[in-house]
Scaffold this active site. Structure first.
Site, PDB file in Angstrom:
ATOM      1  N   GLY A 150      -1.618  12.056  -4.918  1.00 56.28           N
ATOM      2  CA  GLY A 150      -2.273  11.124  -5.485  1.00 56.28           C
ATOM      3  C   GLY A 150      -2.529   9.823  -4.631  1.00 56.28           C
ATOM      4  O   GLY A 150      -1.628   9.395  -3.864  1.00 56.28           O
ATOM      5  N   CYS A 151      -3.156   8.987  -5.491  1.00 55.80           N
ATOM      6  CA  CYS A 151      -3.054   7.497  -4.487  1.00 55.80           C
ATOM      7  C   CYS A 151      -1.974   6.798  -5.060  1.00 55.80           C
ATOM      8  O   CYS A 151      -1.209   6.065  -4.245  1.00 55.80           O
ATOM      9  CB  CYS A 151      -4.557   6.971  -5.243  1.00 55.80           C
ATOM     10  SG  CYS A 151      -4.762   6.856  -7.037  1.00 55.80           S
ATOM     11  N   TYR A 152      -1.642   6.578  -6.131  1.00 51.18           N
ATOM     12  CA  TYR A 152      -0.426   5.636  -6.303  1.00 51.18           C
ATOM     13  C   TYR A 152       0.783   6.392  -5.909  1.00 51.18           C
ATOM     14  O   TYR A 152       1.749   5.904  -5.334  1.00 51.18           O
ATOM     15  CB  TYR A 152      -0.162   5.991  -8.185  1.00 51.18           C
ATOM     16  CG  TYR A 152      -1.076   4.813  -8.900  1.00 51.18           C
ATOM     17  CD1 TYR A 152      -1.005   3.485  -8.719  1.00 51.18           C
ATOM     18  CD2 TYR A 152      -1.968   5.282  -9.965  1.00 51.18           C
ATOM     19  CE1 TYR A 152      -1.857   2.499  -9.349  1.00 51.18           C
ATOM     20  CE2 TYR A 152      -2.699   4.301 -10.611  1.00 51.18           C
ATOM     21  CZ  TYR A 152      -2.620   3.019 -10.263  1.00 51.18           C
ATOM     22  OH  TYR A 152      -3.537   2.182 -11.231  1.00 51.18           O
ATOM     23  N   GLU A 309      -2.245  -0.240  -0.062  1.00 50.89           N
ATOM     24  CA  GLU A 309      -3.243   0.591   0.413  1.00 50.89           C
ATOM     25  C   GLU A 309      -4.635   0.612  -0.187  1.00 50.89           C
ATOM     26  O   GLU A 309      -4.735   0.284  -1.127  1.00 50.89           O
ATOM     27  CB  GLU A 309      -2.650   2.261   0.346  1.00 50.89           C
ATOM     28  CG  GLU A 309      -2.785   2.736  -1.357  1.00 50.89           C
ATOM     29  CD  GLU A 309      -2.479   4.213  -1.240  1.00 50.89           C
ATOM     30  OE1 GLU A 309      -1.793   4.677  -0.499  1.00 50.89           O
ATOM     31  OE2 GLU A 309      -2.791   4.583  -2.534  1.00 50.89           O
TER      32      GLU A 309
END
Length: 337
Positions: A150-152, A309
């Site tokens: 996932g991103c987080y 990011e």
């Protein structure tokens, strides 16, 4: 060397268009199929692709993809849908990089607890590899199914990995305060992502219940070799893209900023997409790139980590290409620099 023929499953979303752009400039990839429920040319769904790719979306059909010679499929499908589409691909020896959450959590009971649905593909869940190259690189190389992170979680895991690996912080009481751009919510319209709702406003959401929490804890526990628990709170920011996480932890002994900065530089010395900085990063420093920028500080006896990011590139499609490169023996940086 022949190019690897790839398919993108679920071509209508933000991560899909970012992925397609990256694959178009990859020296070893050829996009031969894009699936979608919308029977349209991909450039009609994403006008930025006009003149760059001539592919019409098609319904998902594993046999049709195999007939096109697809060797690797990127799953940009919603959670719950991937686990229905991926098994027939694996049965046809098509390797998969799945960008949904369906194969990230090893324990199906944990998946059911946080995603509120039963996992229907326990067979493949058992051998899925979590696709964070900086932590699980060697395991990714030989995988058939890679669960893209996932991103987080990437900001949290990579932000904390050197500290938990060297037992320099307490494994509980870690606070992760994260901010994300609106694109993190996907392309499907939702009220809280409507411009008048989110513009000029900052809001926390899923407080104490966000699904990325067990993903963060699972990976950090792997790194630590012991259970790690965190308090994770995400916030919606009035910007298109980007994630900034500020992380607070308690050191197990007295530490200094120069010591920790050197530790991070050593830990990520051979990891081309983690940039260790002495000044706090901003989201715009990483926009459109696969870099994750990290900075570590010591403030009043606490360790603070700041990580930034691009949520669509490093947070999703870029790291998917990193995983693809490992699966097929390309330089990890191919198509990303």
């Amino acid at each position: 060397m022949d190019k690897v023929k790839v398919a993108v499953l679920g071509g209508s979303g933000y991560t899909a268009v970012e992925l397609i752009k990256l694959l178009l400039r990859h020296p070893g990839a050829e996009i031969v199929a894009i699936t979608s429920r919308q029977d349209e040319h991909i450039a009609d769904l994403h006008p930025s692709l006009l003149g760059r790719i001539d592919v019409r979306c098609q319904p998902f059909d594993a046999d049709a993809l195999k007939a096109k010679g697809v060797q690797c499929a990127f799953g940009c499908l919603p959670h719950g849908t991937s686990m229905e589409s991926i098994p027939p691909l694996l049965e046809r020896d098509i390797r998969v990089v799945d960008l949904s959450a369906d194969y990230r959590l090893r324990d199906a009971k944990v998946y059911q607890e946080w995603y509120k649905e039963t996992h229907h593909d326990l067979k493949n869940l058992a051998h899925a590899v979590y696709g964070l190259p900086e932590v699980y690189g060697d395991a990714i190389n030989g995988a058939k199914l890679v669960a893209n992170p996932g991103c987080y979680p990437q900001t949290a895991i990579l932000g904390l990995a050197p500290l938990v690996a060297h037992k320099l912080i307490e494994r509980s009481g870690i606070v992760i305060d994260s901010k994300s751009g609106v694109s993190g919510g996907g392309r499907t319209p939702k009220l809280n992502f409507h411009f008048p709702e989110c513009n000029e406003s900052v809001s926390a959401y899923a407080v104490g219940t966000h699904r990325h929490t067990p993903e963060i804890e699972q990976a950090l526990s792997d790194v630590a070799g012991a259970p790690v628990s965190v308090i994770f709170t995400p916030h919606l920011m009035p910007m298109d893209r980007g994630i900034l996480s500020t992380i607070y932890a308690t050191p197990t002994r007295a530490v200094t900023e120069p010591e920790l900065t050197e530790l991070y530089r050593s830990y990520y010395a051979d990891k081309p997409f983690v940039r260790v900085r002495t000044a706090p990063p901003a989201t715009k420093d990483t926009t459109g790139t696969n870099f994750l920028d990290v900075c570590v500080k010591v403030v009043r006896g606490k360790v603070l980590v700041l990580a930034a990011e691009d949520n669509l590139v490093r947070g999703a499609s870029g790291v998917a290409v990193q995983n693809f490169n490992r699966l097929f023996g390309f330089d990890e940086r191919a198509g990303l620099l």
